[in-house]
Design a protein around this motif. Structure first.
Motif, PDB file in Angstrom:
ATOM      1  N   TYR A 131       0.842  -1.197   0.000  1.00 25.09           N
ATOM      2  CA  TYR A 131       0.000   0.000   0.000  1.00 25.09           C
ATOM      3  C   TYR A 131       0.876   1.245   0.000  1.00 25.09           C
ATOM      4  N   THR A 132       0.395   2.293  -0.655  1.00 28.54           N
ATOM      5  CA  THR A 132       0.982   3.622  -0.529  1.00 28.54           C
ATOM      6  C   THR A 132      -0.070   4.468   0.168  1.00 28.54           C
ATOM      7  N   ILE A 133       0.297   5.049   1.310  1.00 26.87           N
ATOM      8  CA  ILE A 133      -0.671   5.817   2.088  1.00 26.87           C
ATOM      9  C   ILE A 133      -0.118   7.204   2.375  1.00 26.87           C
ATOM     10  N   LYS A 134      -1.039   8.145   2.623  1.00 32.91           N
ATOM     11  CA  LYS A 134      -0.673   9.490   3.057  1.00 32.91           C
ATOM     12  C   LYS A 134      -1.221   9.676   4.459  1.00 32.91           C
ATOM     13  N   ALA A 135      -0.349  10.124   5.355  1.00 30.59           N
ATOM     14  CA  ALA A 135      -0.765  10.281   6.743  1.00 30.59           C
ATOM     15  C   ALA A 135       0.004  11.423   7.384  1.00 30.59           C
ATOM     16  N   ALA A 136      -0.627  12.041   8.368  1.00 29.99           N
ATOM     17  CA  ALA A 136       0.030  13.074   9.157  1.00 29.99           C
ATOM     18  C   ALA A 136       0.583  12.414  10.422  1.00 29.99           C
TER      19      ALA A 136
END
Length: 103
Positions: free
Chosen positions: A64-69
């Motif tokens: 998976y490629t995810i964007k998170a803070a």
């Protein structure tokens, strides 16, 4: 500010199509509940591993490629490791300098 992360999972290779979809849905729910979003999924399928894990020589790979803070490693990985069908979890921060080739 959101950063990009790679979420790499190895699942039990003996899952049926239904069980596999159930695991994918659960993973997506864990990611969204942690405040992150899935931007890409690479379903690599069954692959031979370098060493056996729980007596299996193969594993089902999901990348998976995810964007998170912040740091999603603790929130996402800790809850995924509790699943019976998840063999390995790795969360790595994506760094742009790794993708550039040096002369």
């Amino acid at each position: 500010m959101q950063s990009q992360y790679d979420l790499n999972l190895i699942l039990n290779p003996n899952l049926s199509g239904e069980q596999l979809q159930l695991e994918k849905d659960y993973i997506s729910n864990v990611v969204t509940n942690a405040g992150a979003e899935v931007t890409a999924l690479d379903d690599a399928g069954n692959r031979r591993m370098a060493y056996p894990i729980q007596k299996d020589r193969e594993g089902y790979y999901l990348l998976y490629t995810i964007k998170a803070a912040g740091d999603p490693e603790k929130a996402i990985a800790s809850s995924l490791r509790l699943r019976d069908n998840v063999r390995r979890v790795l969360v790595v921060k994506d760094r742009p300098e790794w993708k550039t080739k040096k002369p």
